[in-house]
Design an enzyme around this catalytic site. Sequence first.
Site, PDB file in Angstrom:
ATOM      1  N   CYS A  63      -3.266  -2.210   8.973  1.00 26.65           N
ATOM      2  CA  CYS A  63      -3.718  -1.482   7.759  1.00 26.65           C
ATOM      3  C   CYS A  63      -4.556  -0.385   7.968  1.00 26.65           C
ATOM      4  O   CYS A  63      -4.025   0.900   7.776  1.00 26.65           O
ATOM      5  CB  CYS A  63      -4.562  -2.240   6.705  1.00 26.65           C
ATOM      6  SG  CYS A  63      -3.641  -3.733   6.144  1.00 26.65           S
ATOM      7  N   LYS A 118      -2.949   2.950  10.018  1.00 26.42           N
ATOM      8  CA  LYS A 118      -1.872   3.688   9.243  1.00 26.42           C
ATOM      9  C   LYS A 118      -2.481   4.196   7.815  1.00 26.42           C
ATOM     10  O   LYS A 118      -2.073   5.210   7.154  1.00 26.42           O
ATOM     11  CB  LYS A 118      -0.718   2.506   9.000  1.00 26.42           C
ATOM     12  CG  LYS A 118      -0.438   1.745   7.799  1.00 26.42           C
ATOM     13  CD  LYS A 118       0.807   1.142   7.503  1.00 26.42           C
ATOM     14  CE  LYS A 118       0.488  -0.213   6.499  1.00 26.42           C
ATOM     15  NZ  LYS A 118      -0.039   0.325   5.216  1.00 26.42           N
ATOM     16  N   LYS A 126      -8.102  -8.427  15.912  1.00 30.11           N
ATOM     17  CA  LYS A 126      -9.437  -9.124  15.385  1.00 30.11           C
ATOM     18  C   LYS A 126      -9.327 -10.509  15.564  1.00 30.11           C
ATOM     19  O   LYS A 126      -8.369 -11.046  15.734  1.00 30.11           O
ATOM     20  CB  LYS A 126      -9.799  -8.513  13.986  1.00 30.11           C
ATOM     21  CG  LYS A 126      -8.897  -9.168  12.834  1.00 30.11           C
ATOM     22  CD  LYS A 126      -9.527  -8.917  11.632  1.00 30.11           C
ATOM     23  CE  LYS A 126      -8.893  -9.667  10.581  1.00 30.11           C
ATOM     24  NZ  LYS A 126      -9.357  -9.402   9.369  1.00 30.11           N
ATOM     25  N   LYS A 141      -6.907   1.816  -3.150  1.00 32.26           N
ATOM     26  CA  LYS A 141      -6.499   1.042  -1.661  1.00 32.26           C
ATOM     27  C   LYS A 141      -7.023   1.895  -0.749  1.00 32.26           C
ATOM     28  O   LYS A 141      -7.437   1.496   0.404  1.00 32.26           O
ATOM     29  CB  LYS A 141      -5.104   0.574  -2.118  1.00 32.26           C
ATOM     30  CG  LYS A 141      -4.662   0.296  -0.749  1.00 32.26           C
ATOM     31  CD  LYS A 141      -5.459  -1.180  -0.276  1.00 32.26           C
ATOM     32  CE  LYS A 141      -4.927  -1.599   1.024  1.00 32.26           C
ATOM     33  NZ  LYS A 141      -4.304  -2.651   1.246  1.00 32.26           N
ATOM     34  N   GLU A 155      -6.903 -10.111   7.043  1.00 34.55           N
ATOM     35  CA  GLU A 155      -6.081 -11.246   7.618  1.00 34.55           C
ATOM     36  C   GLU A 155      -7.247 -12.240   8.111  1.00 34.55           C
ATOM     37  O   GLU A 155      -8.373 -11.886   8.613  1.00 34.55           O
ATOM     38  CB  GLU A 155      -5.196 -10.686   8.801  1.00 34.55           C
ATOM     39  CG  GLU A 155      -4.050  -9.780   8.374  1.00 34.55           C
ATOM     40  CD  GLU A 155      -3.152  -9.207   9.409  1.00 34.55           C
ATOM     41  OE1 GLU A 155      -3.528  -9.693  10.460  1.00 34.55           O
ATOM     42  OE2 GLU A 155      -2.469  -8.191   9.088  1.00 34.55           O
ATOM     43  N   ASN A 168      -9.704   1.430   2.105  1.00 33.47           N
ATOM     44  CA  ASN A 168      -9.658   1.265   3.415  1.00 33.47           C
ATOM     45  C   ASN A 168     -10.216   2.455   4.229  1.00 33.47           C
ATOM     46  O   ASN A 168     -10.640   2.191   5.494  1.00 33.47           O
ATOM     47  CB  ASN A 168      -8.219   1.011   3.912  1.00 33.47           C
ATOM     48  CG  ASN A 168      -7.805  -0.621   3.826  1.00 33.47           C
ATOM     49  OD1 ASN A 168      -8.713  -1.525   3.542  1.00 33.47           O
ATOM     50  ND2 ASN A 168      -6.621  -0.741   3.892  1.00 33.47           N
ATOM     51  N   GLU A 192      -3.776  -4.770  -2.887  1.00 39.14           N
ATOM     52  CA  GLU A 192      -4.490  -6.086  -2.274  1.00 39.14           C
ATOM     53  C   GLU A 192      -5.558  -5.621  -1.279  1.00 39.14           C
ATOM     54  O   GLU A 192      -5.622  -4.696  -0.924  1.00 39.14           O
ATOM     55  CB  GLU A 192      -3.385  -6.941  -1.538  1.00 39.14           C
ATOM     56  CG  GLU A 192      -2.634  -6.266  -0.389  1.00 39.14           C
ATOM     57  CD  GLU A 192      -3.432  -6.140   0.685  1.00 39.14           C
ATOM     58  OE1 GLU A 192      -4.487  -6.786   0.956  1.00 39.14           O
ATOM     59  OE2 GLU A 192      -3.181  -5.123   1.519  1.00 39.14           O
ATOM     60  N   THR A 226       0.895  -1.177   0.002  1.00 40.35           N
ATOM     61  CA  THR A 226      -0.105  -0.093  -0.031  1.00 40.35           C
ATOM     62  C   THR A 226       0.861   1.226  -0.054  1.00 40.35           C
ATOM     63  O   THR A 226       1.655   1.483   0.887  1.00 40.35           O
ATOM     64  CB  THR A 226      -0.921   0.011   1.128  1.00 40.35           C
ATOM     65  OG1 THR A 226      -1.479  -1.315   1.117  1.00 40.35           O
ATOM     66  CG2 THR A 226      -1.853   1.168   1.299  1.00 40.35           C
TER      67      THR A 226
HETATM   68  C1  UDX Z   1      -8.150  -4.632   5.970  1.00 40.82           C
HETATM   69  C2  UDX Z   1      -9.070  -4.326   4.899  1.00 40.82           C
HETATM   70  O1  UDX Z   1     -10.454  -5.076   5.277  1.00 40.82           O
HETATM   71  C3  UDX Z   1      -8.526  -5.348   3.588  1.00 40.82           C
HETATM   72  O2  UDX Z   1      -9.428  -5.133   2.633  1.00 40.82           O
HETATM   73  C4  UDX Z   1      -7.221  -4.624   3.581  1.00 40.82           C
HETATM   74  O3  UDX Z   1      -6.518  -5.012   2.371  1.00 40.82           O
HETATM   75  C5  UDX Z   1      -6.310  -4.702   4.757  1.00 40.82           C
HETATM   76  O4  UDX Z   1      -6.791  -4.029   5.637  1.00 40.82           O
HETATM   77  P1  UDX Z   1      -7.605  -6.402   7.987  1.00 40.82           P
HETATM   78  O5  UDX Z   1      -6.619  -5.475   8.647  1.00 40.82           O
HETATM   79  O6  UDX Z   1      -7.412  -7.879   7.802  1.00 40.82           O
HETATM   80  O7  UDX Z   1      -7.917  -6.093   6.660  1.00 40.82           O
HETATM   81  O8  UDX Z   1      -8.804  -6.270   9.127  1.00 40.82           O
HETATM   82  P2  UDX Z   1     -10.385  -5.980   8.936  1.00 40.82           P
HETATM   83  O9  UDX Z   1     -11.123  -7.371   9.075  1.00 40.82           O
HETATM   84  O10 UDX Z   1     -10.757  -4.874   7.745  1.00 40.82           O
HETATM   85  O11 UDX Z   1     -10.782  -5.498  10.396  1.00 40.82           O
HETATM   86  C6  UDX Z   1      -9.971  -4.147  10.588  1.00 40.82           C
HETATM   87  C7  UDX Z   1     -10.416  -3.857  11.922  1.00 40.82           C
HETATM   88  O12 UDX Z   1     -11.556  -3.234  12.174  1.00 40.82           O
HETATM   89  C8  UDX Z   1     -10.366  -4.778  13.265  1.00 40.82           C
HETATM   90  O13 UDX Z   1      -9.562  -4.136  14.441  1.00 40.82           O
HETATM   91  C9  UDX Z   1     -11.661  -5.101  13.327  1.00 40.82           C
HETATM   92  O14 UDX Z   1     -11.913  -5.603  14.847  1.00 40.82           O
HETATM   93  C10 UDX Z   1     -12.477  -3.756  13.402  1.00 40.82           C
HETATM   94  N1  UDX Z   1     -13.963  -3.871  12.673  1.00 40.82           N
HETATM   95  C11 UDX Z   1     -14.019  -4.421  11.641  1.00 40.82           C
HETATM   96  C12 UDX Z   1     -14.827  -3.499  13.767  1.00 40.82           C
HETATM   97  O15 UDX Z   1     -14.607  -2.819  14.821  1.00 40.82           O
HETATM   98  N2  UDX Z   1     -16.246  -3.548  13.260  1.00 40.82           N
HETATM   99  C13 UDX Z   1     -16.558  -3.942  12.231  1.00 40.82           C
HETATM  100  O16 UDX Z   1     -17.568  -4.030  11.583  1.00 40.82           O
HETATM  101  C14 UDX Z   1     -15.329  -4.426  11.156  1.00 40.82           C
END
Ligand code: UDX
Length: 461
Positions: free
Chosen positions: A263, A266, A324, A207, A158, A211, A154, A124
Site C-alpha cells: 500500500c 504505491k 512488516k 484513502k 495486514e 496512507n 478500507e 484503492t
Molecule cells: C497500510 C495502512 O496502515 C492501512 O490503513 C491501509 O489500509 C493499508 O496500508 P499495511 O500496508 O498493512 O497497512 O502496513 P502498515 O502497518 O501501515 O505498515 C506499512 C509499512 O510501514 C511497513 O513496512 C512497516 O514496517 C512500516 N512502518 C510502520 C514503519 O517503518 N514505522 C512505523 O512506525 C510504522
Amino acid sequence: MNICVIGTGYVGLVGAAVFAGWGNKVVGVDIDVNKIAMIKKGRMPIFEPGLPQLVKKNINEKKLTFTTNLKEGIKDAEVVFICVGTPQDKFGGADLSAVWAVAQAIGKGMKEKDPYRVIVTKSTVPVGTNEEVAAIIKAAAPKGARFDVASNPEFLREGYSIEDMQNTDRTVIGSNSSAALKKLKELYSHLKSPIVECDLRSAEMVKYASNAFLATKISFINELAQLCERAKADVSVVAAGMGFDKRIGRAFLNAGIGFGGSCFPKDVSALFKTSTDQDYDFKLLRGVMEVNDMQKDYFVSKVLRVFGDNLHGVTLACLGLAFKENTDDVRESVAIRVARVLRGHGAALRVYDPEAAATAKAVLGDNQVYYAKDEYDALKGANAICILTEWNRFRNIDLGKAKNLLTGNHIFDGRNLLVGKDAEARGFVYHAVGKWTNGSEDLNGTTRGVLLNRKGNGSKR
Ligand code: UDX
C-alpha cells in the site's frame, strides 16, 4: 443483507468474512480457480491471524460461499464490493485494468428487472475512478438496470485486518446518491465509530491522504533519526516524548529501514502522480519517497562501514523478510531489498522469517541464501546479525545464546527492537537507527562524516 465481494485478496477475503460474521449473506468471487478451490476447503491463500477460523465458521453456518462465476455471485446481491488489486503502473500511477474489467462484468451480469443495487469500490483508486466505473457499468448493463456507485475505502493493516475492520476508527462512505449512502449506513449501523458521509471524490481522496500522511510520519521520523544519531540523541525517546502530545500521537513514529508493503509505496506514488496530472507539484510527497529510498541505503552503509564494500567471505544473519510483522507478505519489502543489496556486495545470507520464508524464497531465490529453521539456526557461524522486520519474537532473542552461535559480534538493528545497553553488556557492538551506541563509537565518529546519495553510495565528506 445480501452482499457480493469481488476479489479475494487481503481486502476482499477479510471483508467477505467479516460481513458474514455480522450476519449478512455473502458470496466471494474470484477469477482464480485454484484460489477459490483452496478457500472452499478452508485453506487460506494468505497468512492473516484469525482469518481461517472466521472463514470456516461462516462457511459452516452457510453465511459465506465462494464462486468463480461473477454473474452468479451478483445475482441476489444488494451491495457489490469491488476489492480487486490496483498495483502500481509503469508511470507510478495505479493500474486500474482489473477495476475496469470487473465493472464491465458487473454491468453485463445485471438484468433489467433486478432490484436496485449499490456497487461499492473498496479497492484503492484515484480520484474520479468511481465516476468512470459508473459509466462503464451503465454502458454494459441492460437499459433500465437500477444501480448507484459508492466509494468505501478500507483502512486495514495486514496482520490486524479483522480487528481493524471490526473496530475501525471511522468508516468513510462516499456517493453522489442518497439511496446508496443509506444502504451503506445500514450495513455499518452497528459500529460505534463515526461514519463520514461524503461525495465520491472526497472519499477516494481520504484513502490516499490517510496512507500518504502515515508514510509522511514514517519518513519524518526516519529523517529525524539521521539527525539524532549525528547529534547523539535517541530517536525512540524523542518519538515517545512527541507521541504524548495528542495532536501528534505515538503511532507510526518508529524509525527503521523504511516503509514497504502493497500500500504505502504505491499509494504515495499514485497520489504524487494524481497531483502531477493536476499540474501540482506535491513537494512534500517527493521528499517522503526520497527519504524512504535513502533509509535502506543508510542501513546498508552501516554494514559496509564495518566490513568494507566487498562482503565476499562475510556471512550475515538476516532476521525478518516480510515487509512488516504478522504477515507473510513480501511485496515491496524493504527487508528483501536490503538482503538483495547485501548479497550484491558478496555477502552470504542466513535468513529467517517466522511466516514469510516461502514467499521470500519465490522472489529472493536461494543463491547465496540459506533459509534457516529459526532465528538461532540463522545465527550459526554468521559474522553479524541484521534485524530487518519488526517481529515481536526478535525482541526477546536470547543474547547469550546468540553470542555463542555467532562468529562475530555486530548487531545491526534496523527496527530498533533490542535494548542497546543489554546488547552492549553482552559484548555486542550494537548499531541502531537514530541512536548513538557503542556501534557508532566503534566507527570512530565516521557516522558523522558519511553522506548518502539516492543510489546508496556512501561518500566521505
Ligand atoms: C497500510 C495502512 O496502515 C492501512 O490503513 C491501509 O489500509 C493499508 O496500508 P499495511 O500496508 O498493512 O497497512 O502496513 P502498515 O502497518 O501501515 O505498515 C506499512 C509499512 O510501514 C511497513 O513496512 C512497516 O514496517 C512500516 N512502518 C510502520 C514503519 O517503518 N514505522 C512505523 O512506525 C510504522
